[in-house]
Design a protein around this motif. Structure first.
Motif, mmCIF file in Angstrom:
data_model
loop_
_atom_site.group_PDB
_atom_site.id
_atom_site.type_symbol
_atom_site.label_atom_id
_atom_site.label_comp_id
_atom_site.label_asym_id
_atom_site.label_seq_id
_atom_site.Cartn_x
_atom_site.Cartn_y
_atom_site.Cartn_z
ATOM 1 N N ALA A 1 0.809 -1.222 0.000
ATOM 2 C CA ALA A 1 0.000 0.000 0.000
ATOM 3 C C ALA A 1 0.849 1.284 0.000
ATOM 4 O O ALA A 1 0.637 2.165 -0.853
ATOM 5 C CB ALA A 1 -0.962 -0.022 1.184
ATOM 6 N N PRO A 2 1.815 1.450 0.918
ATOM 7 C CA PRO A 2 2.620 2.686 0.879
ATOM 8 C C PRO A 2 3.391 2.839 -0.432
ATOM 9 O O PRO A 2 3.524 3.945 -0.966
ATOM 10 C CB PRO A 2 3.585 2.526 2.067
ATOM 11 C CG PRO A 2 2.946 1.517 2.959
ATOM 12 C CD PRO A 2 2.222 0.593 2.051
ATOM 13 N N PHE A 3 3.894 1.730 -0.943
ATOM 14 C CA PHE A 3 4.655 1.755 -2.186
ATOM 15 C C PHE A 3 3.779 2.197 -3.362
ATOM 16 O O PHE A 3 4.183 3.025 -4.192
ATOM 17 C CB PHE A 3 5.230 0.355 -2.440
ATOM 18 C CG PHE A 3 6.093 0.258 -3.663
ATOM 19 C CD1 PHE A 3 7.285 0.956 -3.749
ATOM 20 C CD2 PHE A 3 5.712 -0.541 -4.728
ATOM 21 C CE1 PHE A 3 8.084 0.854 -4.878
ATOM 22 C CE2 PHE A 3 6.499 -0.645 -5.850
ATOM 23 C CZ PHE A 3 7.691 0.059 -5.920
ATOM 24 N N LEU A 4 2.550 1.705 -3.417
ATOM 25 C CA LEU A 4 1.641 2.071 -4.509
ATOM 26 C C LEU A 4 1.191 3.525 -4.401
ATOM 27 O O LEU A 4 1.024 4.215 -5.414
ATOM 28 C CB LEU A 4 0.427 1.130 -4.505
ATOM 29 C CG LEU A 4 0.725 -0.348 -4.800
ATOM 30 C CD1 LEU A 4 -0.540 -1.186 -4.667
ATOM 31 C CD2 LEU A 4 1.316 -0.499 -6.208
ATOM 32 N N ILE A 5 0.979 3.990 -3.171
ATOM 33 C CA ILE A 5 0.595 5.397 -2.989
ATOM 34 C C ILE A 5 1.706 6.315 -3.475
ATOM 35 O O ILE A 5 1.460 7.346 -4.120
ATOM 36 C CB ILE A 5 0.256 5.653 -1.502
ATOM 37 C CG1 ILE A 5 -1.002 4.871 -1.106
ATOM 38 C CG2 ILE A 5 0.067 7.143 -1.250
ATOM 39 C CD1 ILE A 5 -1.322 4.948 0.370
ATOM 40 N N PHE A 6 2.945 5.951 -3.181
ATOM 41 C CA PHE A 6 4.080 6.747 -3.636
ATOM 42 C C PHE A 6 4.178 6.742 -5.165
ATOM 43 O O PHE A 6 4.413 7.801 -5.789
ATOM 44 C CB PHE A 6 5.364 6.207 -3.007
ATOM 45 C CG PHE A 6 6.617 6.805 -3.587
ATOM 46 C CD1 PHE A 6 7.017 8.085 -3.248
ATOM 47 C CD2 PHE A 6 7.381 6.081 -4.496
ATOM 48 C CE1 PHE A 6 8.162 8.640 -3.804
ATOM 49 C CE2 PHE A 6 8.529 6.627 -5.050
ATOM 50 C CZ PHE A 6 8.925 7.908 -4.701
ATOM 51 N N LEU A 7 3.990 5.587 -5.782
ATOM 52 C CA LEU A 7 4.108 5.495 -7.240
ATOM 53 C C LEU A 7 3.014 6.277 -7.958
ATOM 54 O O LEU A 7 3.212 6.735 -9.089
ATOM 55 C CB LEU A 7 4.052 4.026 -7.675
ATOM 56 C CG LEU A 7 5.263 3.156 -7.321
ATOM 57 C CD1 LEU A 7 5.054 1.749 -7.837
ATOM 58 C CD2 LEU A 7 6.539 3.759 -7.902
#
Length: 344
Positions: A57-63
């Motif tokens: 989730a955090p990784f996708l929000i950043f991308l």
């Protein structure tokens, strides 16, 4: 295979034993275990879903906040990182399997003595010798003084060689790189993340534009990881994980029972085929076939048809015959056939 069918004496009270190795196909057991492992990978449990979602989730929000080229670069790095993890995981599985694999003597002649008469075919032949009260021990000409020396046994695996410095039979996950539980979980996460990457690539075909050369190159490079992972790394992991989860205290009792029953069914089927072949050959030689046939001509015709069969089929048919030709006479006589039913 040898340790699986004929476990060390100190392991026999801890492990599930194969009652009749003569009807147990170790390759069939591995196929059964392989199917179970593949099924467990396809059926993703709720915990795998939850942990993956929380981690990504955090990784996708950043991308979502970066430009498409950077997003695709991150996707490419993630895909090839999974491939790298798969390679490392394969190596660790191989090392763990070696730690749990019995070692053979350095003298090759003693190795031959250990594995002599342990094939499924010879185990069935030896059953006939035991029924007749004959000595089934074979002689090995050309081994020099090896037969005079005491017969050696398989050396315990490195994992079990130093008492007090390894796990016991209840918990055999000490001093190995990856525990059995970690093996299964790691493989599930690896397969699930790989499926996510592949799904993202497929969806990208319908929603992305390929006007930027850098973006297109990264997209193609990301796709290049998929066949490497799917056709090289994953099969290697599955094969090694199957062996890792099938040795020592990881034997599957239900799978052993299933394979033994299948082996017994195949044995009965082989005997029925043998009875029909012997009866047909006898009637042909006595001219009792209708319409009458020339026995020599019939046998020659059958021989030609046999040679035209695929290699595996010829091997299967010959194994059925040779398995019960205990004295290697080239014929299966009624006495040998009756002994087969006594053994059953």
């Amino acid at each position: 295979r040898h340790e699986f069918l004929f476990p060390r004496r100190e392991n026999r009270r801890f492990e599930t034993r194969v009652r009749d190795p003569a009807v147990f196909g170790f390759d069939d057991y591995l196929r059964d275990r392989l199917g179970s492992i593949v099924t467990s990978l396809v059926e993703i449990d709720i915990s795998t879903w939850a942990i993956t979602t929380i981690a990504l989730a955090p990784f996708l929000i950043f991308l979502a906040k970066v430009d498409p080229v950077q997003r695709q670069a991150a996707h490419c790095i993630m895909a090839w990182s999974l491939a790298g993890f798969g390679v490392v995981f394969t190596i660790l599985l191989e090392e763990d399997t070696w730690k749990l694999t019995p070692q053979v003597p350095e003298d090759a002649r003693q190795m031959l003595r250990i594995f002599a008469n342990t094939s499924q075919q010879m185990l069935r032949r030896n059953s006939q010798y035991r029924v007749n009260g004959q000595d089934s021990r074979a002689s090995f000409p050309g081994l020099g003084d090896a037969e005079i020396l005491p017969k050696q046994k398989l050396i315990p695996p490195p994992y079990f060689q130093k008492p007090g410095e390894h796990g016991n039979h209840i918990d055999d996950n000490k001093q190995v790189y990856v525990s059995s539980r970690a093996c299964e979980q790691s493989m599930r996460f690896l397969a699930f993340l790989q499926a996510i990457c592949a799904t993202a690539l497929i969806l990208g075909l319908f929603s992305l534009t390929f006007t930027d050369p850098a973006f297109t190159a990264l997209y193609v490079l990301t796709w290049a990881e998929w066949p490497v992972m799917g056709f090289v790394i994953i099969p290697q992991i599955l094969r090694r994980l199957t062996i890792r989860q099938s040795i020592e205290t990881k034997k599957d009792l239900k799978a052993i029972v299933r394979v033994t029953l299948e082996g017994t069914d195949c044995l009965i089927g082989d005997i029925l085929i043998l009875v029909r072949l012997v009866g047909l050959a006898r009637r042909a030689s006595e001219g009792q076939l209708s319409p009458p046939h020339d026995a020599n001509k019939t046998v020659t015709k059958w021989g030609q048809k046999f040679l035209e069969l695929p290699e595996q089929k010829r091997f299967d048919l010959w194994s059925i015959f040779s398995m019960w030709d205990a004295n290697n006479s080239g014929q299966v006589n009624p006495r040998e056939l009756s002994q087969t039913f006594v053994i059953m």
